[in-house]
Design an enzyme around this catalytic site. Structure first.
Site, PDB file in Angstrom:
ATOM      1  N   CYS A 133       0.817  -1.219   0.000  1.00 51.10           N
ATOM      2  CA  CYS A 133       0.000   0.000   0.000  1.00 51.10           C
ATOM      3  C   CYS A 133       0.845   1.261   0.000  1.00 51.10           C
ATOM      4  CB  CYS A 133      -0.943   0.001   1.200  1.00 51.10           C
ATOM      5  SG  CYS A 133      -2.232  -1.216   1.017  1.00 51.10           S
ATOM      6  N   HIS A 134       1.744   1.375   0.970  1.00 50.46           N
ATOM      7  CA  HIS A 134       2.517   2.604   1.064  1.00 50.46           C
ATOM      8  C   HIS A 134       4.005   2.344   1.247  1.00 50.46           C
ATOM      9  CE1 HIS A 134      -1.641   3.393   2.328  1.00 50.46           C
ATOM     10  NE2 HIS A 134      -1.528   4.374   1.502  1.00 50.46           N
ATOM     11  N   GLY A 135       4.436   1.117   0.923  1.00 50.27           N
ATOM     12  CA  GLY A 135       5.862   0.829   0.843  1.00 50.27           C
ATOM     13  C   GLY A 135       6.627   0.706   2.144  1.00 50.27           C
TER      14      GLY A 135
ATOM     15  N   TYR B 294      -4.964  12.327  -1.057  1.00 49.49           N
ATOM     16  CA  TYR B 294      -4.209  11.088  -0.854  1.00 49.49           C
ATOM     17  C   TYR B 294      -2.729  11.341  -1.142  1.00 49.49           C
ATOM     18  CZ  TYR B 294      -3.460   6.013  -1.003  1.00 49.49           C
ATOM     19  OH  TYR B 294      -3.051   4.734  -0.772  1.00 49.49           O
TER      20      TYR B 294
END
Lengths: 169, 420
Positions: A133-135, B294
Protein backbone atom coordinates in the site's frame (compact mmCIF):
# COMPACT_ATOMS: atom_id res chain seq x y z
CA UNK A 1 -33.05 42.25 49.08
CA UNK A 2 -33.32 41.80 45.31
CA UNK A 3 -29.65 40.85 45.24
CA UNK A 4 -30.23 37.92 47.56
CA UNK A 5 -33.10 36.65 45.40
CA UNK A 6 -30.88 36.73 42.33
CA UNK A 7 -28.29 34.58 44.09
CA UNK A 8 -30.87 31.96 44.98
CA UNK A 9 -32.01 31.89 41.35
CA UNK A 10 -28.41 31.56 40.20
CA UNK A 11 -27.92 28.57 42.45
CA UNK A 12 -31.06 26.86 41.15
CA UNK A 13 -30.10 27.65 37.59
CA UNK A 14 -26.59 26.23 37.96
CA UNK A 15 -27.77 23.16 39.87
CA UNK A 16 -30.47 22.42 37.27
CA UNK A 17 -28.02 22.79 34.40
CA UNK A 18 -25.48 20.54 36.14
CA UNK A 19 -28.03 17.79 36.86
CA UNK A 20 -29.33 18.11 33.32
CA UNK A 21 -25.83 17.78 31.89
CA UNK A 22 -25.12 14.67 33.95
CA UNK A 23 -28.43 13.18 32.84
CA UNK A 24 -27.70 13.95 29.18
CA UNK A 25 -24.22 12.41 29.46
CA UNK A 26 -25.70 9.29 31.07
CA UNK A 27 -28.05 8.91 28.09
CA UNK A 28 -25.38 9.70 25.50
CA UNK A 29 -22.85 7.18 26.80
CA UNK A 30 -24.85 4.02 25.89
CA UNK A 31 -25.36 5.53 22.43
CA UNK A 32 -21.60 5.85 22.03
CA UNK A 33 -20.63 2.59 23.71
CA UNK A 34 -23.01 0.50 21.59
CA UNK A 35 -20.53 0.98 18.75
CA UNK A 36 -17.70 -0.74 20.64
CA UNK A 37 -17.04 -4.48 20.03
CA UNK A 38 -20.07 -6.44 21.25
CA UNK A 39 -20.13 -9.63 23.30
CA UNK A 40 -20.30 -11.90 20.25
CA UNK A 41 -17.25 -10.23 18.71
CA UNK A 42 -15.32 -10.49 21.97
CA UNK A 43 -16.32 -14.16 22.32
CA UNK A 44 -14.23 -15.01 19.25
CA UNK A 45 -11.14 -13.97 21.14
CA UNK A 46 -8.99 -17.09 20.67
CA UNK A 47 -8.30 -19.60 17.92
CA UNK A 48 -6.23 -22.81 17.70
CA UNK A 49 -4.07 -23.57 14.70
CA UNK A 50 -2.52 -26.88 13.62
CA UNK A 51 0.98 -26.09 12.37
CA UNK A 52 2.27 -29.64 11.82
CA UNK A 53 2.25 -29.28 8.03
CA UNK A 54 4.38 -26.14 8.03
CA UNK A 55 7.94 -26.66 6.78
CA UNK A 56 10.83 -24.24 7.48
CA UNK A 57 10.82 -21.18 5.23
CA UNK A 58 7.04 -21.16 4.89
CA UNK A 59 4.30 -19.02 6.31
CA UNK A 60 0.78 -19.94 7.29
CA UNK A 61 -1.81 -17.17 7.36
CA UNK A 62 -4.84 -17.63 9.58
CA UNK A 63 -7.68 -15.33 10.49
CA UNK A 64 -7.96 -14.23 14.10
CA UNK A 65 -10.48 -11.57 15.17
CA UNK A 66 -10.95 -10.76 11.48
CA UNK A 67 -7.27 -10.05 11.04
CA UNK A 68 -4.65 -12.21 9.33
CA UNK A 69 -2.00 -13.75 11.59
CA UNK A 70 1.30 -14.81 10.06
CA UNK A 71 2.80 -18.01 11.48
CA UNK A 72 6.28 -18.27 10.03
CA UNK A 73 8.50 -21.30 10.52
CA UNK A 74 11.83 -19.60 10.04
CA UNK A 75 14.98 -21.04 8.53
CA UNK A 76 18.25 -20.83 10.45
CA UNK A 77 19.48 -18.08 8.09
CA UNK A 78 16.42 -15.95 8.80
CA UNK A 79 16.86 -16.38 12.52
CA UNK A 80 20.56 -15.49 12.30
CA UNK A 81 19.78 -12.47 10.17
CA UNK A 82 17.11 -11.23 12.60
CA UNK A 83 19.30 -11.76 15.65
CA UNK A 84 22.37 -10.08 14.11
CA UNK A 85 20.61 -6.70 13.73
CA UNK A 86 21.85 -3.98 16.06
CA UNK A 87 19.21 -2.17 18.12
CA UNK A 88 20.43 1.24 16.88
CA UNK A 89 19.43 0.36 13.33
CA UNK A 90 15.80 -0.18 14.26
CA UNK A 91 12.97 2.34 14.02
CA UNK A 92 11.07 0.52 16.77
CA UNK A 93 13.77 -1.31 18.75
CA UNK A 94 12.70 -4.80 19.85
CA UNK A 95 14.96 -7.84 20.25
CA UNK A 96 14.17 -10.81 18.06
CA UNK A 97 14.54 -12.93 21.20
CA UNK A 98 11.56 -11.11 22.70
CA UNK A 99 9.46 -11.33 19.57
CA UNK A 100 10.04 -15.03 18.92
CA UNK A 101 10.47 -16.93 22.19
CA UNK A 102 10.94 -20.12 20.20
CA UNK A 103 13.27 -18.81 17.47
CA UNK A 104 11.94 -21.16 14.82
CA UNK A 105 8.41 -19.78 15.15
CA UNK A 106 7.46 -16.21 14.46
CA UNK A 107 3.80 -15.44 15.19
CA UNK A 108 2.51 -11.94 14.52
CA UNK A 109 -0.44 -9.98 13.19
CA UNK A 110 -0.09 -9.71 9.43
CA UNK A 111 -1.19 -6.13 9.59
CA UNK A 112 0.97 -3.22 8.54
CA UNK A 113 1.16 -0.71 11.39
CA UNK A 114 0.85 2.18 8.96
CA UNK A 115 -2.71 1.91 7.69
CA UNK A 116 -3.60 -1.73 8.16
CA UNK A 117 -2.87 -3.46 4.83
CA UNK A 118 -1.57 -7.05 4.70
CA UNK A 119 2.17 -7.11 3.86
CA UNK A 120 3.47 -9.62 1.31
CA UNK A 121 5.71 -12.55 2.30
CA UNK A 122 9.35 -12.86 1.22
CA UNK A 123 9.40 -9.38 -0.25
CA UNK A 124 11.12 -6.09 0.41
CA UNK A 125 14.67 -4.93 1.05
CA UNK A 126 15.07 -6.92 4.30
CA UNK A 127 13.97 -10.41 3.14
CA UNK A 128 10.90 -10.26 5.35
CA UNK A 129 7.68 -8.53 4.40
CA UNK A 130 6.73 -5.65 2.17
CA UNK A 131 3.50 -3.68 2.36
CA UNK A 132 2.21 -2.85 -1.14
CA UNK A 133 0.00 0.00 0.00
CA UNK A 134 2.52 2.60 1.06
CA UNK A 135 5.86 0.83 0.84
CA UNK A 136 6.86 -0.30 4.34
CA UNK A 137 9.68 -2.87 4.56
CA UNK A 138 9.85 -5.39 7.43
CA UNK A 139 12.73 -7.72 8.31
CA UNK A 140 12.70 -11.47 9.08
CA UNK A 141 11.53 -10.65 12.59
CA UNK A 142 8.63 -8.53 11.30
CA UNK A 143 10.29 -5.33 12.46
CA UNK A 144 9.81 -2.10 10.53
CA UNK A 145 13.01 -1.09 8.75
CA UNK A 146 11.99 1.37 6.05
CA UNK A 147 8.82 3.24 5.08
CA UNK A 148 5.98 5.11 6.79
CA UNK A 149 4.89 2.45 9.33
CA UNK A 150 5.74 3.57 12.87
CA UNK A 151 5.95 0.18 14.67
CA UNK A 152 6.92 -3.44 14.21
CA UNK A 153 4.15 -5.88 13.32
CA UNK A 154 2.40 -6.76 16.56
CA UNK A 155 3.05 -10.07 18.28
CA UNK A 156 -0.26 -11.27 19.77
CA UNK A 157 -0.62 -13.35 22.91
CA UNK A 158 -0.13 -16.98 21.87
CA UNK A 159 1.07 -20.32 23.25
CA UNK A 160 1.90 -23.83 22.10
CA UNK A 161 -0.87 -26.07 23.36
CA UNK A 162 1.19 -29.06 22.21
CA UNK A 163 4.04 -29.54 19.72
CA UNK A 164 1.75 -29.09 16.72
CA UNK A 165 -0.86 -26.64 17.90
CA UNK A 166 -0.65 -22.91 18.53
CA UNK A 167 -3.39 -21.14 20.43
CA UNK A 168 -3.67 -17.46 19.49
CA UNK A 169 -5.36 -15.05 21.89
CA UNK B 1 -37.63 43.68 -2.72
CA UNK B 2 -41.12 42.52 -3.33
CA UNK B 3 -40.95 40.02 -0.45
CA UNK B 4 -42.71 42.14 2.10
CA UNK B 5 -45.55 43.52 0.01
CA UNK B 6 -46.29 40.26 -1.80
CA UNK B 7 -49.92 39.22 -1.53
CA UNK B 8 -51.44 36.19 -3.30
CA UNK B 9 -54.17 37.06 -5.79
CA UNK B 10 -56.74 34.44 -4.80
CA UNK B 11 -58.71 34.50 -1.56
CA UNK B 12 -57.66 30.93 -0.79
CA UNK B 13 -54.05 31.85 -1.44
CA UNK B 14 -54.30 34.78 0.93
CA UNK B 15 -55.99 32.66 3.60
CA UNK B 16 -53.25 30.02 3.34
CA UNK B 17 -50.39 32.49 3.09
CA UNK B 18 -51.49 34.36 6.20
CA UNK B 19 -51.20 31.10 8.11
CA UNK B 20 -48.08 29.64 6.44
CA UNK B 21 -46.26 32.05 4.12
CA UNK B 22 -45.11 29.40 1.63
CA UNK B 23 -46.37 31.49 -1.29
CA UNK B 24 -44.26 34.41 -0.10
CA UNK B 25 -41.27 32.07 -0.14
CA UNK B 26 -42.12 30.85 -3.65
CA UNK B 27 -42.49 34.47 -4.76
CA UNK B 28 -39.12 35.34 -3.22
CA UNK B 29 -37.48 32.45 -5.08
CA UNK B 30 -38.94 33.37 -8.45
CA UNK B 31 -38.46 37.14 -8.19
CA UNK B 32 -35.06 36.86 -6.48
CA UNK B 33 -32.92 39.56 -8.15
CA UNK B 34 -29.82 38.03 -9.74
CA UNK B 35 -26.85 39.87 -11.26
CA UNK B 36 -27.40 39.94 -14.98
CA UNK B 37 -23.81 39.16 -15.86
CA UNK B 38 -23.68 35.69 -14.28
CA UNK B 39 -21.79 33.35 -16.61
CA UNK B 40 -22.05 29.57 -17.01
CA UNK B 41 -19.68 28.93 -14.09
CA UNK B 42 -22.60 30.10 -11.94
CA UNK B 43 -24.87 27.29 -13.12
CA UNK B 44 -23.16 24.64 -11.02
CA UNK B 45 -25.20 25.42 -7.91
CA UNK B 46 -28.30 24.22 -9.72
CA UNK B 47 -26.38 21.29 -11.20
CA UNK B 48 -25.24 20.29 -7.71
CA UNK B 49 -28.82 20.38 -6.43
CA UNK B 50 -29.72 18.04 -9.28
CA UNK B 51 -26.80 15.75 -8.33
CA UNK B 52 -27.91 15.60 -4.70
CA UNK B 53 -31.50 14.76 -5.59
CA UNK B 54 -30.32 12.14 -8.11
CA UNK B 55 -28.16 10.48 -5.46
CA UNK B 56 -30.98 10.49 -2.92
CA UNK B 57 -33.57 9.03 -5.32
CA UNK B 58 -31.27 6.35 -6.79
CA UNK B 59 -29.88 5.63 -3.32
CA UNK B 60 -33.36 5.08 -1.86
CA UNK B 61 -34.26 2.67 -4.66
CA UNK B 62 -30.97 0.77 -4.33
CA UNK B 63 -31.55 0.45 -0.58
CA UNK B 64 -34.75 -1.46 -1.36
CA UNK B 65 -32.64 -4.28 -2.85
CA UNK B 66 -29.31 -4.02 -1.08
CA UNK B 67 -28.51 -6.19 1.96
CA UNK B 68 -26.16 -4.64 4.50
CA UNK B 69 -24.45 -7.81 5.73
CA UNK B 70 -20.85 -8.88 5.23
CA UNK B 71 -21.96 -12.29 3.90
CA UNK B 72 -24.59 -10.96 1.52
CA UNK B 73 -23.68 -7.40 0.50
CA UNK B 74 -21.48 -8.36 -2.44
CA UNK B 75 -24.03 -10.81 -3.79
CA UNK B 76 -26.90 -8.40 -3.30
CA UNK B 77 -25.10 -5.82 -5.44
CA UNK B 78 -24.66 -8.43 -8.18
CA UNK B 79 -28.33 -9.28 -7.69
CA UNK B 80 -29.16 -5.61 -8.32
CA UNK B 81 -26.98 -5.64 -11.44
CA UNK B 82 -28.38 -8.86 -12.91
CA UNK B 83 -31.86 -9.53 -11.53
CA UNK B 84 -33.53 -6.33 -10.41
CA UNK B 85 -35.44 -4.57 -13.19
CA UNK B 86 -33.26 -1.69 -14.37
CA UNK B 87 -31.05 -2.36 -11.34
CA UNK B 88 -27.95 -1.97 -13.51
CA UNK B 89 -29.16 1.46 -14.60
CA UNK B 90 -29.99 2.68 -11.13
CA UNK B 91 -26.70 1.45 -9.70
CA UNK B 92 -24.63 2.90 -12.54
CA UNK B 93 -26.39 6.25 -12.14
CA UNK B 94 -25.70 6.17 -8.40
CA UNK B 95 -22.04 5.12 -8.74
CA UNK B 96 -21.22 7.54 -11.56
CA UNK B 97 -23.46 10.13 -9.95
CA UNK B 98 -20.98 10.34 -7.09
CA UNK B 99 -18.21 11.19 -9.55
CA UNK B 100 -20.43 13.73 -11.35
CA UNK B 101 -21.31 15.28 -7.98
CA UNK B 102 -17.62 15.78 -7.20
CA UNK B 103 -16.85 17.03 -10.70
CA UNK B 104 -19.53 19.68 -10.27
CA UNK B 105 -18.49 20.57 -6.72
CA UNK B 106 -14.87 21.09 -7.77
CA UNK B 107 -15.94 23.43 -10.56
CA UNK B 108 -18.23 25.21 -8.08
CA UNK B 109 -15.39 25.60 -5.55
CA UNK B 110 -12.88 26.80 -8.12
CA UNK B 111 -15.48 29.27 -9.44
CA UNK B 112 -15.62 30.72 -5.93
CA UNK B 113 -11.83 30.86 -5.76
CA UNK B 114 -11.59 32.72 -9.06
CA UNK B 115 -14.29 35.29 -8.42
CA UNK B 116 -13.65 35.68 -4.68
CA UNK B 117 -17.15 34.53 -3.77
CA UNK B 118 -15.90 33.42 -0.33
CA UNK B 119 -15.09 36.98 0.75
CA UNK B 120 -17.10 39.26 3.00
CA UNK B 121 -20.07 39.24 3.32
CA UNK B 122 -20.31 35.63 2.07
CA UNK B 123 -18.03 33.80 4.57
CA UNK B 124 -20.87 31.78 6.11
CA UNK B 125 -22.04 30.57 2.69
CA UNK B 126 -18.48 29.46 2.02
CA UNK B 127 -18.01 27.68 5.35
CA UNK B 128 -21.35 25.90 4.97
CA UNK B 129 -20.09 24.83 1.55
CA UNK B 130 -16.90 23.39 3.04
CA UNK B 131 -18.94 21.44 5.61
CA UNK B 132 -21.12 20.09 2.79
CA UNK B 133 -17.95 19.12 0.90
CA UNK B 134 -16.61 17.27 3.96
CA UNK B 135 -19.92 15.42 4.37
CA UNK B 136 -19.86 14.56 0.67
CA UNK B 137 -16.44 12.96 1.11
CA UNK B 138 -17.68 10.99 4.13
CA UNK B 139 -20.79 9.84 2.24
CA UNK B 140 -18.77 8.88 -0.85
CA UNK B 141 -16.25 6.94 1.22
CA UNK B 142 -18.91 4.99 3.12
CA UNK B 143 -20.91 4.38 -0.04
CA UNK B 144 -17.84 2.91 -1.67
CA UNK B 145 -17.57 0.41 1.20
CA UNK B 146 -21.12 -0.96 0.76
CA UNK B 147 -20.55 -3.27 -2.26
CA UNK B 148 -18.03 -5.12 -0.03
CA UNK B 149 -15.50 -5.71 -2.78
CA UNK B 150 -11.75 -5.75 -2.29
CA UNK B 151 -11.40 -1.99 -2.77
CA UNK B 152 -14.35 -1.40 -0.43
CA UNK B 153 -12.80 -3.48 2.30
CA UNK B 154 -9.24 -2.22 2.01
CA UNK B 155 -10.27 1.36 1.39
CA UNK B 156 -12.29 1.16 4.60
CA UNK B 157 -9.33 -0.39 6.42
CA UNK B 158 -6.84 2.23 5.27
CA UNK B 159 -9.11 5.24 5.85
CA UNK B 160 -10.31 4.15 9.30
CA UNK B 161 -6.70 3.42 10.22
CA UNK B 162 -5.94 7.11 9.66
CA UNK B 163 -7.47 7.65 13.10
CA UNK B 164 -4.91 5.31 14.66
CA UNK B 165 -2.37 8.08 14.06
CA UNK B 166 -3.93 10.04 16.94
CA UNK B 167 -1.66 9.64 19.97
CA UNK B 168 -2.90 7.54 22.93
CA UNK B 169 -6.59 7.21 22.03
CA UNK B 170 -6.09 6.42 18.32
CA UNK B 171 -6.30 2.62 18.56
CA UNK B 172 -9.35 2.82 20.81
CA UNK B 173 -11.11 5.11 18.35
CA UNK B 174 -10.40 2.74 15.45
CA UNK B 175 -11.80 -0.25 17.39
CA UNK B 176 -14.85 1.86 18.23
CA UNK B 177 -15.34 2.83 14.59
CA UNK B 178 -15.04 -0.81 13.50
CA UNK B 179 -17.14 -2.30 16.30
CA UNK B 180 -14.56 -5.08 16.37
CA UNK B 181 -10.89 -5.78 15.81
CA UNK B 182 -11.03 -5.34 12.06
CA UNK B 183 -13.35 -4.01 9.38
CA UNK B 184 -16.24 -6.50 9.47
CA UNK B 185 -20.01 -6.83 9.59
CA UNK B 186 -20.55 -4.28 12.41
CA UNK B 187 -18.53 -1.77 10.36
CA UNK B 188 -20.60 -2.43 7.25
CA UNK B 189 -23.98 -1.99 8.96
CA UNK B 190 -23.02 1.31 10.61
CA UNK B 191 -21.52 2.63 7.39
CA UNK B 192 -24.78 1.79 5.63
CA UNK B 193 -26.75 3.68 8.28
CA UNK B 194 -24.50 6.73 8.05
CA UNK B 195 -24.39 6.60 4.27
CA UNK B 196 -28.20 6.74 4.36
CA UNK B 197 -28.22 9.61 6.87
CA UNK B 198 -25.58 11.96 5.46
CA UNK B 199 -27.38 12.97 2.22
CA UNK B 200 -30.25 14.31 4.31
CA UNK B 201 -27.82 16.25 6.48
CA UNK B 202 -26.37 17.65 3.26
CA UNK B 203 -29.87 18.54 2.09
CA UNK B 204 -30.44 20.51 5.31
CA UNK B 205 -27.12 22.29 4.91
CA UNK B 206 -27.94 23.09 1.29
CA UNK B 207 -31.08 24.87 2.49
CA UNK B 208 -28.91 26.91 4.89
CA UNK B 209 -26.32 27.47 2.11
CA UNK B 210 -29.01 28.93 -0.16
CA UNK B 211 -30.62 30.87 2.66
CA UNK B 212 -27.26 32.44 3.50
CA UNK B 213 -26.77 33.16 -0.21
CA UNK B 214 -30.09 34.98 -0.44
CA UNK B 215 -29.12 37.43 2.31
CA UNK B 216 -26.37 39.31 0.40
CA UNK B 217 -27.37 37.87 -3.00
CA UNK B 218 -25.10 36.33 -5.63
CA UNK B 219 -21.57 37.45 -6.24
CA UNK B 220 -20.91 38.07 -9.94
CA UNK B 221 -18.01 37.97 -12.42
CA UNK B 222 -17.19 41.63 -11.79
CA UNK B 223 -17.21 40.95 -8.05
CA UNK B 224 -18.79 44.26 -7.02
CA UNK B 225 -21.71 44.92 -4.70
CA UNK B 226 -24.80 45.78 -6.69
CA UNK B 227 -28.12 47.39 -5.86
CA UNK B 228 -30.99 44.92 -5.78
CA UNK B 229 -33.25 45.06 -7.64
CA UNK B 230 -31.82 47.46 -10.21
CA UNK B 231 -30.68 47.71 -13.82
CA UNK B 232 -27.91 45.33 -12.81
CA UNK B 233 -30.25 42.50 -11.91
CA UNK B 234 -32.73 40.18 -13.55
CA UNK B 235 -35.37 38.06 -11.77
CA UNK B 236 -34.30 34.47 -11.08
CA UNK B 237 -37.30 33.23 -13.03
CA UNK B 238 -37.26 32.91 -15.99
CA UNK B 239 -33.76 34.22 -16.76
CA UNK B 240 -31.57 32.11 -14.46
CA UNK B 241 -33.94 29.14 -14.50
CA UNK B 242 -33.55 28.85 -18.27
CA UNK B 243 -29.78 29.36 -18.16
CA UNK B 244 -29.37 26.81 -15.35
CA UNK B 245 -31.64 24.43 -17.22
CA UNK B 246 -29.58 24.63 -20.38
CA UNK B 247 -26.33 24.07 -18.45
CA UNK B 248 -27.94 21.14 -16.66
CA UNK B 249 -28.83 19.56 -20.00
CA UNK B 250 -25.22 19.86 -21.16
CA UNK B 251 -24.08 18.36 -17.86
CA UNK B 252 -26.54 15.48 -18.22
CA UNK B 253 -24.99 14.60 -21.59
CA UNK B 254 -21.63 14.10 -19.87
CA UNK B 255 -23.36 12.21 -17.06
CA UNK B 256 -25.19 9.95 -19.53
CA UNK B 257 -21.96 9.29 -21.42
CA UNK B 258 -20.42 7.77 -18.32
CA UNK B 259 -23.55 5.85 -17.30
CA UNK B 260 -24.20 4.32 -20.72
CA UNK B 261 -20.81 4.11 -22.42
CA UNK B 262 -18.16 3.90 -19.69
CA UNK B 263 -19.93 2.98 -16.44
CA UNK B 264 -16.87 1.36 -14.86
CA UNK B 265 -14.13 3.60 -16.18
CA UNK B 266 -14.00 5.66 -12.97
CA UNK B 267 -14.03 2.58 -10.71
CA UNK B 268 -11.52 -0.15 -9.99
CA UNK B 269 -11.76 -3.70 -11.34
CA UNK B 270 -10.64 -5.01 -7.93
CA UNK B 271 -13.99 -4.03 -6.48
CA UNK B 272 -15.65 -6.80 -8.47
CA UNK B 273 -13.74 -9.28 -6.29
CA UNK B 274 -15.46 -9.99 -2.98
CA UNK B 275 -13.76 -8.61 0.14
CA UNK B 276 -11.00 -10.85 1.45
CA UNK B 277 -9.39 -9.87 4.77
CA UNK B 278 -6.37 -12.09 4.02
CA UNK B 279 -5.18 -10.39 0.84
CA UNK B 280 -4.61 -6.71 0.12
CA UNK B 281 -4.84 -5.68 -3.55
CA UNK B 282 -1.44 -4.78 -4.98
CA UNK B 283 -2.28 -1.17 -5.73
CA UNK B 284 -4.70 0.64 -3.47
CA UNK B 285 -5.89 4.03 -4.66
CA UNK B 286 -8.97 5.98 -3.64
CA UNK B 287 -11.56 7.26 -6.10
CA UNK B 288 -10.28 10.02 -8.38
CA UNK B 289 -11.93 12.84 -6.45
CA UNK B 290 -9.90 12.09 -3.32
CA UNK B 291 -6.54 11.65 -5.07
CA UNK B 292 -5.05 15.12 -4.39
CA UNK B 293 -5.53 14.64 -0.65
CA UNK B 294 -4.21 11.09 -0.85
CA UNK B 295 -1.06 12.45 -2.53
CA UNK B 296 -0.63 14.92 0.33
CA UNK B 297 -1.04 12.11 2.88
CA UNK B 298 1.63 10.00 1.22
CA UNK B 299 4.07 12.84 0.61
CA UNK B 300 4.74 13.14 4.36
CA UNK B 301 6.97 10.31 5.65
CA UNK B 302 5.55 10.44 9.20
CA UNK B 303 2.21 8.72 9.90
CA UNK B 304 0.69 11.33 12.25
CA UNK B 305 2.02 14.33 10.34
CA UNK B 306 0.78 12.83 7.07
CA UNK B 307 -2.75 12.65 8.44
CA UNK B 308 -2.46 16.15 9.89
CA UNK B 309 -1.28 17.52 6.52
CA UNK B 310 -4.15 15.85 4.68
CA UNK B 311 -6.81 17.18 7.04
CA UNK B 312 -5.23 20.65 7.07
CA UNK B 313 -5.34 20.74 3.27
CA UNK B 314 -9.14 20.57 3.49
CA UNK B 315 -9.71 22.60 6.65
CA UNK B 316 -7.47 25.44 5.46
CA UNK B 317 -10.24 26.23 2.98
CA UNK B 318 -12.58 27.08 5.86
CA UNK B 319 -10.37 29.99 6.94
CA UNK B 320 -9.71 31.16 3.39
CA UNK B 321 -11.88 34.30 3.76
CA UNK B 322 -9.39 35.52 6.36
CA UNK B 323 -6.24 34.31 4.59
CA UNK B 324 -7.07 36.26 1.45
CA UNK B 325 -6.38 39.84 2.48
CA UNK B 326 -7.35 41.49 -0.82
CA UNK B 327 -10.39 43.74 -0.80
CA UNK B 328 -11.02 43.06 -4.48
CA UNK B 329 -13.15 39.97 -5.06
CA UNK B 330 -12.91 39.07 -8.72
CA UNK B 331 -9.65 37.79 -10.22
CA UNK B 332 -10.65 39.79 -13.32
CA UNK B 333 -9.22 42.86 -11.56
CA UNK B 334 -6.33 41.04 -9.86
CA UNK B 335 -3.62 40.44 -12.48
CA UNK B 336 -1.22 38.66 -10.12
CA UNK B 337 -3.78 36.59 -8.25
CA UNK B 338 -5.13 35.40 -11.58
CA UNK B 339 -1.75 33.82 -12.38
CA UNK B 340 -1.39 32.22 -8.97
CA UNK B 341 -4.94 30.93 -9.32
CA UNK B 342 -4.05 28.96 -12.44
CA UNK B 343 -0.86 27.71 -10.82
CA UNK B 344 -3.01 26.41 -7.95
CA UNK B 345 -5.36 24.67 -10.40
CA UNK B 346 -2.34 23.02 -12.05
CA UNK B 347 -0.90 22.15 -8.64
CA UNK B 348 -4.10 20.35 -7.56
CA UNK B 349 -4.28 18.48 -10.88
CA UNK B 350 -0.65 17.41 -10.47
CA UNK B 351 -1.38 16.24 -6.92
CA UNK B 352 -4.30 14.24 -8.29
CA UNK B 353 -2.07 12.63 -10.89
CA UNK B 354 0.74 11.66 -8.53
CA UNK B 355 -1.86 10.44 -6.03
CA UNK B 356 -2.77 7.73 -8.53
CA UNK B 357 0.86 6.76 -9.08
CA UNK B 358 3.07 4.67 -6.77
CA UNK B 359 4.59 6.77 -3.96
CA UNK B 360 8.23 6.39 -4.94
CA UNK B 361 11.05 8.04 -6.86
CA UNK B 362 10.15 11.02 -9.00
CA UNK B 363 6.42 10.77 -8.21
CA UNK B 364 7.14 11.16 -4.52
CA UNK B 365 9.38 14.15 -5.16
CA UNK B 366 6.71 15.83 -7.31
CA UNK B 367 4.07 15.09 -4.66
CA UNK B 368 6.23 16.75 -2.01
CA UNK B 369 6.87 19.88 -4.07
CA UNK B 370 3.18 20.14 -5.02
CA UNK B 371 2.11 19.65 -1.38
CA UNK B 372 4.50 22.36 -0.24
CA UNK B 373 3.19 24.70 -2.92
CA UNK B 374 -0.44 24.00 -1.99
CA UNK B 375 0.15 25.25 1.55
CA UNK B 376 2.40 28.07 0.33
CA UNK B 377 -0.45 29.35 -1.83
CA UNK B 378 -2.89 29.64 1.05
CA UNK B 379 -0.56 30.53 3.91
CA UNK B 380 1.92 32.89 2.23
CA UNK B 381 0.96 33.95 -1.29
CA UNK B 382 -2.67 34.88 -0.59
CA UNK B 383 -2.03 36.95 2.58
CA UNK B 384 0.93 38.80 1.03
CA UNK B 385 -0.75 39.35 -2.32
CA UNK B 386 -3.54 41.39 -0.75
CA UNK B 387 -1.00 44.01 0.32
CA UNK B 388 1.41 43.93 -2.62
CA UNK B 389 -0.81 43.52 -5.65
CA UNK B 390 -1.72 46.50 -7.80
CA UNK B 391 -5.30 45.82 -8.82
CA UNK B 392 -7.12 47.15 -11.87
CA UNK B 393 -9.87 49.77 -11.46
CA UNK B 394 -13.23 48.24 -10.63
CA UNK B 395 -16.45 49.53 -12.26
CA UNK B 396 -19.15 51.03 -10.07
CA UNK B 397 -21.90 48.91 -11.56
CA UNK B 398 -22.36 46.05 -13.99
CA UNK B 399 -24.04 48.30 -16.55
CA UNK B 400 -21.46 51.08 -16.35
CA UNK B 401 -18.73 49.52 -18.53
CA UNK B 402 -21.36 48.57 -21.12
CA UNK B 403 -23.06 51.95 -21.33
CA UNK B 404 -19.73 53.79 -21.39
CA UNK B 405 -17.31 54.91 -18.75
CA UNK B 406 -13.61 55.51 -18.41
CA UNK B 407 -11.21 53.75 -20.84
CA UNK B 408 -9.80 51.73 -17.93
CA UNK B 409 -13.10 50.03 -17.52
CA UNK B 410 -13.25 49.03 -21.14
CA UNK B 411 -9.80 47.50 -20.77
CA UNK B 412 -10.91 45.59 -17.71
CA UNK B 413 -13.94 44.34 -19.50
CA UNK B 414 -11.84 43.04 -22.39
CA UNK B 415 -9.70 41.10 -19.97
CA UNK B 416 -12.80 39.60 -18.45
CA UNK B 417 -14.18 38.35 -21.73
CA UNK B 418 -10.82 36.80 -22.59
CA UNK B 419 -10.94 34.67 -19.46
CA UNK B 420 -14.37 33.32 -19.95
Amino acid sequence: MSEKKTKRRDFLFTATTAVGAVGAAAVVWPMIDQMNPDASVKALASTEVDVSSLTPGNTLTVLWRGKPVFIRRRTQEEIDEARAVKMEELIHPEKDEDRAKNPEWLVMLGVCTHLGCVPLNDKGDYNGWFCPCHGSHYDTSGRIRKGPAPWNMEVPKYEFVNANTIKIG
Amino acid sequence: MSDHDYRPKSKVGQWFNDRLPLLTLANHLTDYPTPKNLNYWWTFGGILTFCLITQIVTGLTLAMHYIAHADMAFESVEHIMRDVNYGWLIRYIHANGASMFFLAVYIHIFRSLFYGSYKSPREIIWILGIIIYLLMMAAAFMGYVLPWGQMSFWGATVITNLFSAIPLVGEGIVTWLWGGYSVDNPTLTRFFTLHYLIPFLILGLVVLHIWALHVPGNNNPVGIDIKKPSKDTVPFHPYIVIKDGFALLMFMIVFAFFVFYAPNILGHADNYIEANPMVTPAHIVPEWYLLPFYAILRSVPDKLLGVVAMLSAILILAVLPWLDTSKIRSAVFRPLYRQFYWILVADVLILGYVGAMPAEGLYLLIARVATAYYFLHFLVILPVLGFKEKTLPVPLSITEPVLGGSPNLAAARNKESKIE
